[in-house]
Design a protein around this motif. Structure first.
Motif, short mmCIF file in Angstrom:
data_model
loop_
_atom_site.label_atom_id
_atom_site.label_comp_id
_atom_site.label_asym_id
_atom_site.label_seq_id
_atom_site.Cartn_x
_atom_site.Cartn_y
_atom_site.Cartn_z
N LEU A 318 0.58 -1.28 0.01
CA LEU A 318 -0.12 -0.03 0.01
C LEU A 318 0.89 1.40 0.01
O LEU A 318 0.60 2.24 -0.67
N LEU A 319 1.96 1.44 0.75
CA LEU A 319 2.82 2.43 0.88
C LEU A 319 3.43 2.78 -0.46
O LEU A 319 3.74 3.86 -1.10
N ASP A 320 3.90 1.59 -0.99
CA ASP A 320 4.73 1.60 -2.22
C ASP A 320 3.45 2.16 -3.60
O ASP A 320 4.11 3.01 -4.29
N LYS A 356 -8.34 3.05 -7.01
CA LYS A 356 -8.47 3.35 -5.53
C LYS A 356 -9.11 2.44 -4.85
O LYS A 356 -8.84 2.19 -3.79
N PRO A 357 -10.55 1.97 -5.41
CA PRO A 357 -11.26 1.28 -4.36
C PRO A 357 -10.55 -0.27 -3.99
O PRO A 357 -10.89 -0.53 -2.70
N PRO A 358 -9.92 -0.73 -4.91
CA PRO A 358 -9.15 -1.79 -3.88
C PRO A 358 -8.07 -1.65 -2.99
O PRO A 358 -8.03 -2.41 -2.01
N ARG A 359 -7.59 -0.42 -3.20
CA ARG A 359 -6.48 0.42 -2.35
C ARG A 359 -7.38 0.41 -1.08
O ARG A 359 -6.79 0.41 0.29
N VAL A 360 -8.70 1.05 -1.07
CA VAL A 360 -9.37 1.59 0.37
C VAL A 360 -9.75 -0.01 1.04
O VAL A 360 -9.58 0.07 2.08
N GLU A 361 -9.99 -0.85 0.22
CA GLU A 361 -10.24 -2.31 0.75
C GLU A 361 -9.05 -2.84 1.44
O GLU A 361 -9.13 -3.49 2.48
N GLN A 362 -7.95 -2.59 0.87
CA GLN A 362 -6.84 -3.19 1.12
C GLN A 362 -6.61 -2.32 2.49
O GLN A 362 -5.99 -2.88 3.49
N LYS A 363 -6.68 -1.21 2.63
CA LYS A 363 -6.46 -0.38 3.84
C LYS A 363 -7.22 -0.74 4.93
O LYS A 363 -6.82 -0.97 6.16
N ALA A 364 -8.73 -1.13 4.54
CA ALA A 364 -9.27 -1.59 5.71
C ALA A 364 -9.12 -2.71 6.18
O ALA A 364 -9.11 -3.04 7.28
#
Length: 924
Positions: A318-320, A356-364
């Protein structure tokens, strides 16, 4: 437990709190149709596994428990206790009473019930029935499961986990997905009976084979019926938890019960068993406990390490992604075109919609995993987890916040840039559009203004050219705004630094220079046209006067001709008289119209004189109108010819309306006699129908006399129909001499016939009821008098409250409490089965006679058959033929279903089902 209208209203739970944590699961359990199907199949099989001990079973779970008998039997079998004696009556309240006895018994076992009503079970409500059976399964099959002081569900799950822990590809975490491939079922069987299944030959890739193997072995060797469908388990995304728990609980009781209830073997068998399986049942028990404890600890540690690794992986990824995305969001470079900016906006929308939505799910998921990991570490007495430097949750939150700030700034810049470029593009298109329109309008205008075409024109041409020039001047003034707009747009394009501003300025300069030239040429042409027009002013004024006066006169002529030939529709003498009066007033205005006509024609004569005197070319043509004196003369002649024709048409219509008036009076005279006669006959028939004029035979005799009299009166109706036909052919729609229409008389005549026939039928039915039921004329008179007394509106029927008062007056005891209201509602269901809201006298009489006479019941017929069968629950064809007349014996043999109970010969017949079918309590 509290009862309210047959519904048990308290919540149901067990002492260990199991039902409280299952509350949400309980609410959702019956919402999925696939789960409902699985529950229905599983619960039916579970019930039959117990009912077969009593020699019976069920086929349809929502139908076979409706009368409460098999429900009470099921509870007696699984509890080993005796319930109160069931009520075998055929009425609905008997069935409700049986179900309530069963629910009371369940409640007595420590179960508090909610929203399971006896009436819903009796009505066959599938959801309520499944909920009730699940409550029984929980109480009698699952509640007593106890493992390490856990709840029943948790204990059963822990038992499955311990028993299947050593088996490959088996990881029991729940009662739905963990059992889909069938290996968990096979492992439970192999753990206790390794001789029944070769587990090494099973594969996770063959779930259908695994499930069928387990179900077949359990049914054949463990006496556990097939309660689940392999296809349902495989094809359902999430199988029903209740169904699987019910089936697994049978495994638990089969294996644990076998260990607890095994009889003592003989000495040699024990020695052989000890020598063969010493380690399994002495040292193996301790080894299993130790291994389970180690597995449990290691499993927790492995799960924690997996969550740590997953957190590190997700955090790094996620940070990358954020670091790669930030430069793109911070860029402010465009190609200064709207299309390029729109492409950049579409890329941003794609980023927000897809990337972005997959990354939002990844963050959650990252935050959820971190919190879950910390909780598990805390509960297992492990130290808290500290992510590597730069990957803390706060670091990720800070990076994510920076991403959101960059997104907001990028989107605001992008939108503002699009607004600027869109404004420039809009202005450029608007400048081009207005310039194109202006240049198209000015094309040829300079040549036209410099032309000397008016020098040899006729008078009307000069006048037209002057009007045309005036119109051009107006048009020129109107275009002044467009020229100013073009200049203003060019100025704004210069201000906003449009990239093609040079071409815009050049075109704007050409337009402004041409505009100045057009203004000067317009003034010079107007002066020349004024000089030429003054010579022909007199002729122009005459033409204008003719046009002003000829147009309204021509319109009057057109309207008058249209009115004189217009069709009209009248229905009364008054209406035609009004038209004739209006026509007379019109004829009085013809003198003034002739004067106007002569004045208009004189204008034409003056023009002809001037044109001839001054030799003006084309001077006779009128530029203001296309009307001519010849056309006005022709129309005026038409009007004078149409006036006498209109006189004749109106006179003919007057004669027609006088004839129609005579028809109205003829119809009214006859209708005013027939209508009251029909009403008197209706009143007389209604009075007889009230039942207070002599015996039923006297009433029937009088009704027959009225029927004959009505049919004898039919010629009057037919004569009225003939008159009505003449009225319709004369297009007569209203008749002020009578309130009756043919339609109302027809309806009254038909209602009279219907009333007589219906009343005759009611009296005949009352005679039939009186004779068949054996009631006396005095009883019948009493019933009729009470009915009429409470029929206040004399409608021949009673409302529910009127019926209640009538029954009370006849000696019925209907209490004012809830039980009294229930008794009255049952009576209403009998006398008003269609729920119409009222009760006829026939239905009331039928109810009173049935209440006053003795009738057979299904129970009486069953007792009679039981006597013929010698107290057996079945009867044979031979016994029927021996005891009954031949035709009735054969009737019973042909219609009695086979007896399905235990111990009966092949040809045994079920006389109980046959008897209840006779009275409509079940399907034969």
């Amino acid at each position: 437990m509290m009862m309210d209208n047959g519904v048990i209203t308290n919540n149901y739970e067990y002492g260990d709190g199991y039902m409280e944590q299952e509350e949400e699961w309980e609410r959702e359990g019956l919402l999925d149709p696939a789960w409902e199907k699985q529950q229905k199949k599983t619960f039916t099989a579970w019930c039959n596994s117990h009912l077969r001990k009593a020699g019976t079973g069920i086929e349809n779970i929502d139908e076979d428990f409706r009368n409460g008998l098999k429900l009470m039997l099921l509870l007696e079998v699984i509890s080993g206790e005796t319930l109160p004696k069931p009520d075998r009556g055929k009425m609905r309240f008997h069935k409700i009473a049986n179900v309530n006895k069963a629910l009371d018994f369940i409640a007595s076992k420590g179960v508090k019930l909610v929203s399971i009503g006896a009436e819903e079970i009796v009505d066959g409500n599938l959801k309520m029935t499944l909920g009730m059976i699940w409550t029984i399964i929980l109480r009698f099959a699952i509640q007593d499961i106890s493992v390490e002081e856990m709840t029943a569900k948790e204990g059963l799950l822990l038992w499955c986990q311990r028993k299947t822990a050593p088996y490959k590809n088996v990881n029991v975490q729940n009662f739905h997905l963990s059992f889909k491939d069938g290996l968990a079922f096979c492992a439970l069987i192999h753990r206790h009976r390794p001789d029944l299944i070769d587990y090494s030959k099973l594969s996770k890739d063959n779930p259908l084979e695994n499930l069928n193997t387990a179900f077949d072995v359990a049914e054949k060797y463990l006496d556990i019926p097939r309660m689940l469908d392999p296809d349902d388990l495989i094809n359902t995304p999430k199988p029903d938890e209740r169904a699987i728990m019910t089936y697994v609980s049978c495994y638990y009781h089969a294996f644990q019960g076998a260990q607890q209830n095994t009889a003592m073997p003989d000495e040699r068998a024990v020695m052989t068993y000890v020598s063969s399986y010493y380690h399994c049942f002495s040292g193996a028990q301790k080894a299993e406990t130790a291994a389970n404890r180690i597995c449990k600890v290691l499993k927790v540690n492995q799960e924690n390490e997996r969550l740590m690794e997953e957190y590190e992986r997700l955090a790094s990824d996620l940070l990358d992604w954020i670091r790669r995305t930030m430069p793109w969001l911070n860029s402010r470079q465009t190609d200064n075109s709207l299309a390029g900016c729109q492409k950049k906006l579409e890329d941003y929308r794609t980023y927000r919609r897809k990337h972005k939505p997959p990354r939002v799910e990844q963050k959650a998921k990252l935050e959820t995993n971190f919190n879950t990991l910390q909780t598990k570490l805390r509960l297992s007495n492990r130290p808290a987890y500290m992510p590597t430097e730069g990957k803390m949750v706060s670091d990720i939150a800070q990076a994510w916040k920076g991403l959101e700030i960059a997104e907001k700034a990028f989107e605001e810049w992008l939108l503002s840039e699009m607004m600027r470029l869109e404004r420039l593009e809009y202005l450029a298109q608007k400048f081009k559009h207005k310039a194109d329109i202006h240049e198209d309008w000015t094309r040829g205008k300079e040549e036209m203004l410099q032309s000397q075409d008016f020098r040899q024109c006729k008078l009307n041409d000069i006048k037209a050219l002057k009007k045309k020039h005036e119109a051009f001047e107006s048009d020129l003034a109107a275009h002044q705004d467009r020229v100013e707009q073009i200049a203003a747009i060019a100025q704004e394009l210069n201000t906003l630094e449009y990239h093609e501003v040079g071409a815009v300025n050049a075109r704007c300069q050409r337009i402004c220079a041409q505009w100045d030239r057009l203004g000067a040429l317009t003034q010079r042409r107007r002066a020349a046209l004024d000089d030429a027009a003054r010579v022909l002013e007199q002729v122009d004024l005459l033409h204008l006067e003719f046009a002003k006066r000829a147009a309204p006169f021509n319109n009057w002529l057109d309207g008058t001709r249209e009115d004189l030939v217009d069709m009209f529709i009248v229905h009364t003498i008054e209406e035609i008289s009004g038209l004739m009066d209006a026509h007379a007033r019109f004829k009085a205005t013809l003198g003034e119209a002739d004067k106007e006509y002569q004045a208009i024609v004189s204008l034409v004569h003056q023009v002809e004189s001037i044109v001839k005197q001054h030799q003006i070319p084309g001077g006779l043509e009128n530029p203001y109108t296309t009307l001519t004196a010849h056309e006005l003369n022709r129309k005026w002649s038409d009007v004078r010819q149409l006036v006498p024709q209109r006189d004749g048409t109106l006179a003919a219509e007057l004669r027609k309306q006088q004839n129609n008036e005579a028809l109205r009076r003829q119809f009214a005279e006859k209708a005013n006699a027939v209508g009251p006669w029909i009403e008197r006959q209706m009143d007389a028939v209604t009075a007889i129908g009230m039942g207070l004029q002599g015996s039923l035979e006297d009433q029937l005799h009088r009704l027959k006399e009225y029927e004959a009299g009505v049919y004898a009166y039919k010629p009057h109706i037919e004569e009225l129909e003939r008159i009505h036909q003449a009225v319709q052919e004369g297009m007569i729609f209203e008749n002020k001499y009578s309130q009756y229409t043919m339609e109302t008389l027809r309806v009254g005549w038909e209602q009279l016939l219907t009333s007589i026939n219906r009343t005759i039928n009611e009296v005949e039915n009352q005679i039939l009821t009186r004779d068949s039921k054996g009631i006396t004329q005095d009883q019948l008179t009493e019933f009729r008098s009470s009915f009429n007394h409470f029929d206040k509106n004399r409608t021949g029927r009673l409302a529910p409250e009127e019926l209640k008062s009538c029954l009370v007056s006849l000696g019925y005891s209907i209490g004012k409490d809830r039980q009294g209201e229930l008794d009255f509602q049952r009576i209403l269901a009998v006398v008003d089965p269609n729920n119409t809201g009222y009760v006829s006298f026939d239905a009331f009489l039928d109810f009173m006679t049935r209440e006053s006479t003795d009738t057979d019941t299904a129970e009486q017929v069953i007792d009679s058959f039981r006597i013929l069968a010698g107290d057996k629950p079945y009867i044979t064809a031979e016994e029927l033929r021996r005891e009954l007349p031949p035709d009735q014996a054969e009737y019973c043999v042909a219609r009695m279903p086979p007896y399905r109970g235990p111990g009966a010969p092949p040809a045994a017949l079920d006389y109980m089902a046959f008897s209840t079918a006779l009275y409509g309590e079940t399907d034969l």
